[in-house]
Design an enzyme around this catalytic site. Sequence first.
Site, PDB file in Angstrom:
ATOM      1  N   LYS A  53      -9.442   2.064  -1.948  1.00 33.09           N
ATOM      2  CA  LYS A  53      -9.681   1.549  -0.588  1.00 33.09           C
ATOM      3  C   LYS A  53     -11.020   2.029  -0.022  1.00 33.09           C
ATOM      4  O   LYS A  53     -11.312   3.233  -0.019  1.00 33.09           O
ATOM      5  CB  LYS A  53      -8.525   2.000   0.315  1.00 33.09           C
ATOM      6  CG  LYS A  53      -8.535   1.424   1.720  1.00 33.09           C
ATOM      7  CD  LYS A  53      -7.233   1.846   2.424  1.00 33.09           C
ATOM      8  CE  LYS A  53      -7.100   1.305   3.823  1.00 33.09           C
ATOM      9  NZ  LYS A  53      -5.811   1.721   4.443  1.00 33.09           N
ATOM     10  N   CYS A  67      -4.908  -2.945   2.760  1.00 37.28           N
ATOM     11  CA  CYS A  67      -4.624  -2.853   4.193  1.00 37.28           C
ATOM     12  C   CYS A  67      -5.832  -3.120   5.087  1.00 37.28           C
ATOM     13  O   CYS A  67      -6.212  -4.258   5.269  1.00 37.28           O
ATOM     14  CB  CYS A  67      -3.978  -1.509   4.519  1.00 37.28           C
ATOM     15  SG  CYS A  67      -3.202  -1.551   6.146  1.00 37.28           S
ATOM     16  N   ASN A  84      -6.905   6.177  -1.854  1.00 34.47           N
ATOM     17  CA  ASN A  84      -5.817   5.248  -1.543  1.00 34.47           C
ATOM     18  C   ASN A  84      -6.047   4.054  -2.480  1.00 34.47           C
ATOM     19  O   ASN A  84      -6.957   3.252  -2.263  1.00 34.47           O
ATOM     20  CB  ASN A  84      -5.915   4.851  -0.063  1.00 34.47           C
ATOM     21  CG  ASN A  84      -4.744   4.002   0.385  1.00 34.47           C
ATOM     22  OD1 ASN A  84      -4.031   3.424  -0.428  1.00 34.47           O
ATOM     23  ND2 ASN A  84      -4.566   3.911   1.695  1.00 34.47           N
ATOM     24  N   GLU A 114       0.865  -1.197   0.000  1.00 35.22           N
ATOM     25  CA  GLU A 114       0.000   0.000   0.000  1.00 35.22           C
ATOM     26  C   GLU A 114       0.899   1.243   0.000  1.00 35.22           C
ATOM     27  O   GLU A 114       1.922   1.266   0.678  1.00 35.22           O
ATOM     28  CB  GLU A 114      -0.834  -0.016   1.290  1.00 35.22           C
ATOM     29  CG  GLU A 114      -1.647   1.238   1.554  1.00 35.22           C
ATOM     30  CD  GLU A 114      -2.244   1.270   2.977  1.00 35.22           C
ATOM     31  OE1 GLU A 114      -1.580   0.795   3.919  1.00 35.22           O
ATOM     32  OE2 GLU A 114      -3.366   1.775   3.112  1.00 35.22           O
ATOM     33  N   GLU A 129      -6.004   8.951   7.447  1.00 35.49           N
ATOM     34  CA  GLU A 129      -6.588   8.482   6.173  1.00 35.49           C
ATOM     35  C   GLU A 129      -7.969   9.093   5.952  1.00 35.49           C
ATOM     36  O   GLU A 129      -8.355   9.370   4.822  1.00 35.49           O
ATOM     37  CB  GLU A 129      -6.664   6.957   6.147  1.00 35.49           C
ATOM     38  CG  GLU A 129      -5.317   6.309   5.955  1.00 35.49           C
ATOM     39  CD  GLU A 129      -5.431   4.859   5.539  1.00 35.49           C
ATOM     40  OE1 GLU A 129      -5.986   4.580   4.477  1.00 35.49           O
ATOM     41  OE2 GLU A 129      -4.955   4.007   6.316  1.00 35.49           O
ATOM     42  N   ASN A 179       0.276  -0.991   5.475  1.00 33.41           N
ATOM     43  CA  ASN A 179       1.169  -0.207   6.351  1.00 33.41           C
ATOM     44  C   ASN A 179       0.525  -0.282   7.724  1.00 33.41           C
ATOM     45  O   ASN A 179      -0.411   0.460   8.017  1.00 33.41           O
ATOM     46  CB  ASN A 179       1.196   1.266   5.926  1.00 33.41           C
ATOM     47  CG  ASN A 179       2.067   1.543   4.721  1.00 33.41           C
ATOM     48  OD1 ASN A 179       3.175   2.036   4.825  1.00 33.41           O
ATOM     49  ND2 ASN A 179       1.542   1.231   3.538  1.00 33.41           N
TER      50      ASN A 179
HETATM   51  N1  CDV Z   1      -3.023   1.491   6.615  1.00 35.64           N
HETATM   52  C1  CDV Z   1      -3.956   0.874   7.367  1.00 35.64           C
HETATM   53  O1  CDV Z   1      -5.078   0.678   6.936  1.00 35.64           O
HETATM   54  N2  CDV Z   1      -3.571   0.534   8.619  1.00 35.64           N
HETATM   55  C2  CDV Z   1      -4.473  -0.055   9.573  1.00 35.64           C
HETATM   56  C3  CDV Z   1      -4.053   0.267  10.993  1.00 35.64           C
HETATM   57  C4  CDV Z   1      -4.038   1.725  11.240  1.00 35.64           C
HETATM   58  C5  CDV Z   1      -4.957  -0.433  12.004  1.00 35.64           C
HETATM   59  C6  CDV Z   1      -4.576  -1.558   9.412  1.00 35.64           C
HETATM   60  O2  CDV Z   1      -5.695  -2.074   9.429  1.00 35.64           O
HETATM   61  O3  CDV Z   1      -3.554  -2.243   9.333  1.00 35.64           O
END
Ligand code: CDV
Length: 311
Positions: free
Chosen positions: A127, A172, A110, A47, A146, A197
């Site tokens: 996303k 993510c 994203n 990501e 975000e 991330n």
């Molecule tokens: N980049 C993300 O979406 N990170 C989230 C963290 C912040 C909980 C994740 O679900 O990994």
Amino acid sequence: MTRLITVGGAQLGPIARAESRQAVVRRLIDLLIQAHERRCDLVVFPEIALTTFFPRWWMEDQDEIDSFFEREMPGSATRPLFEEAIRRGIGFCLGFAELAREDEATRRYNSAILVDKAGKVVGKYRKVHLPGHADHRPEMPFQHLEKRYFDVGNLGFNTWRTMGGVMGMCICNDRRWPETYRVMGLKGVEVVMLGYNTPTHVPWMPIYDHLNDFHNHLCMQAGAYQNATYVVGVAKAGNEEGCMLLGGSTIVAPSGEIIAMTTTLGDELITARLDLDLCAFSKNAIFNFAQHRRIEHYGLIATQTAAIAPD
Ligand code: CDV
């Protein structure tokens, strides 16, 4: 006939805030070349793979914010990655911050794209599940903005028939939601590609910090098993500008078993040979949605009513 493809997960170590796009793209190309040498058909990057994870900082200057976004793909900085991939005949999935013009408005997503072996963008995902907050929280060691910097994705969870299989993408936080995999599962997905991330310390839920690795693998393994699909989950890992990010990039089989995993927190490639016919086997043997899924008997309406109007 067995349908075999070789997939790479190209984990990235930290990207410094000052690191140029060109320098990052060189790192991506190094990993892509390794993937080609290991006979990969397709390689998955994390990501927001072109810059540091910028939602970590509160910013007010729109030009500064927009400097982390791509206006075209490929653009001048990313074209060398596309060219190298075409030269080597390898596909890739790339996460990045996307600035788009839609209905005469500017929107920011994203996003991730899927690029085939000829360098054609065959799929895009934006996303949906944006974690974190939109307000400034100076008491936290870092921000997770975000909800401030991105619009909620408007393309849904799709699948694409390309490179020998049925491919899907998410990003993510999406990996934690069963709906993500189930929607793609209903569309026949065989390989779900995702980058992440994930801080090892999440300021608004510290009681789960020690379970971060467990939850990372739990959701991807469950998603794979319950939807008879491979999952390729790829981290941006390590200490990025003082924020420690989880590694543990993983390739999961439709059985739910982990078949490859990184061992470092740096730039590292993992690969696995995927037998896509295993997906068909599981889709028929147990998760045959048409035959066994009984959504009308799940009590969904009653449950929603109860949640809205408790006793
Ligand atoms: N980049 C993300 O979406 N990170 C989230 C963290 C912040 C909980 C994740 O679900 O990994």
